[in-house]
Every structure is written in C-alpha cells, then in structure tokens.
Design a protein around this motif. Structure first.
Motif: not given
Length: 278
Positions: A192-216
C-alpha cells in the motif's frame, strides 16, 4: 532587550537550578546575568506566569510544574524506546525482517526506532522516517486506537492520498480496515505504501489503555507472501503484547482481542545460516 536575548536569559535562569540549588533569588539572577534587579525580576515573573517557575518566598523562585510536565513527556518517549526495543530485536531475530517502532504524529506514522533485518535482501530504513498512517501497517495500527470522532478530525475529507494501486483511497475503507484490525489485533500492508514492500504491524499499549506506539516488520513482497504474512502476524502480535506488558499494561484494553496464549513458532523459511550469523 530583544526577544532572542530574553529567551536566552530565561534559559540561563533555568540552568541555575540543580540538585544542590533548588531555590534561586532575584539578586543572584541579576548578578549571574549581569543585569539590573528589575530586569531579573521581570524575567522571573514571566517564567512564573508560564508555569516554569513558582515563587518560593519573597524574591525567590523554584522550578515550576510546567518543567515537570515537559520532563515527563521526554522521559516517556525515552522509556518507550528503551522498553520496546528489546522485544523488537527479538522479533527481528526470529523473522530476519527489518523492524520498526512508530508513534503517531497527526496523519503521519513516525519511526522512532529501527532494527535492521538479517536477510541479505531486506528493507533499509531509518529513525525519523515519516509514512502516511493510512497506507502503512504501523500507521494503521496506531490509527486503530482512535475513536471515530478522532479519526474524522484527522481525515475530514473522504478521499485519501494514493501512493500505489493498493493504497486505501477512502476514509470509509480505512474505517473498515481499522475495525478489522481491532478484531484481529494485527495489520497487514500489501504494498500500500510502496510497490514491492509488504509489512505486518501490531499496536503497543500504554499503561492507561491507549495505543501510543506500534511495532512492525517489513520485507520484500517476493518473500512475504500472503500466507507468510498471516503467519508472521501472530509473531508480531506476540512481541507487541510482551512489550506492552513490560510497560506496565495489566490487561488488553476493551475492544481488542485477548493476547495469544503461547508464543507462536518461528517461521521455518527464516533460517540464518552459520556464515550469515558469524
């Protein structure tokens, strides 16, 4: 006194404080800056009005709550990278693909940490890289933590910028993708971002229950087939949840799937040769 001079002197005043000197007086400020006491008083009063200083007693000041708040923000970002990076390294070690840690900045996913993969053919990235959130897996993982109202505020127009033929092009498509992401706990990016590039990600939660980061993890489309990406999604989820736990998260926030019961197996196609490992 010019604005730049006043700013410099204001910063000089803040630098006068230390663990040994918690309170600084107007007389000392005037002496150390070589200015009149009335000028020192005005500078201190200006800093106090903005919360950077507080009056400790007549003519004396201590550091104010605004500095504590800014310090907490800086420490939180530093702690995020320090805490999450070991788990990102584990993910890269087992998959061989390049790993990213990202945070959301408006409609942009900003890379704040990169761990290079060990495959000979791999994605090359850098800290500070900016990617449109709506067409990157790490960005969509971040957007999934927003409410509908927050999403609409970020994307007031229905049409979204297009990067490739695979890019999500409407806000409604994005909303559907984020709903799916919250159901599965991970996000896939099929060029979706670049032809030939594929990615997998998941959210990283903060102690207050929000999503403030992700890893991929990201790699070439030739290696990251659709079946392999589905397999890798569980590994990314696992390591993202371990990172969340390390940050003090006690339970998955409402609306997200339960964490995996056990660590998924390593991919059998990602085997590091002895020559490559040495």
């Amino acid at each position: 006194m010019t604005e730049i001079t006043a700013l410099k002197r204001g910063l000089d005043i803040l630098d006068m404080f230390s663990a040994e000197q918690r309170v600084v007086g107007i007389s000392e400020i005037a002496t150390r800056l070589a200015i009149h006491k009335s000028s020192a008083s005005r500078l201190a009063a200006t800093l106090a009005s903005s919360g950077y200083l507080v009056a400790a007693s007549a003519g004396n000041y201590a550091l104010g709550p605004r500095l504590a708040a800014l310090g907490s923000l800086a420490a939180a970002r530093q702690d995020l990278t320090a805490v999450v990076t070991p788990f990102l390294k584990d993910l890269v070690e087992v998959t061989g693909e390049t790993g990213h840690l990202a945070v959301l900045d408006g409609t942009i996913a900003k890379t704040v940490q990169v761990v290079d993969g060990w495959h000979t053919v791999r994605m090359h990235s850098w800290v500070g890289k900016l990617s449109p959130a709506h067409c990157s897996s790490m960005g969509k993982a971040l957007l999934a933590g927003l409410s509908d109202a927050e999403l609409d505020e970020l994307y007031p127009d229905e049409a979204l910028p297009v990067r490739t033929d695979h890019t999500i092009t409407t806000r409604e498509q994005l909303r559907h993708e984020l709903t799916k992401l919250r159901r599965t706990g991970s996000c896939l990016d099929y060029e979706e971002l670049e032809v030939g590039l594929r990615c997998v990600a998941a959210p990283v939660f903060s102690p207050d229950g929000t999503v403030d980061a992700s890893i991929s993890i990201s790699g070439p489309a030739q290696r990251l087939t659709r079946d392999r990406m589905q397999f890798l999604a569980r590994l990314v989820r696992w390591h993202a949840w371990r990172a969340s736990l390390a940050r003090g998260v006690l339970a998955v926030p409402p609306g997200w799937p339960a964490p995996l019961a056990e660590e998924p197996p390593a991919p059998d196609w990602a085997v590091r040769s002895e020559a490559r490992h040495s």
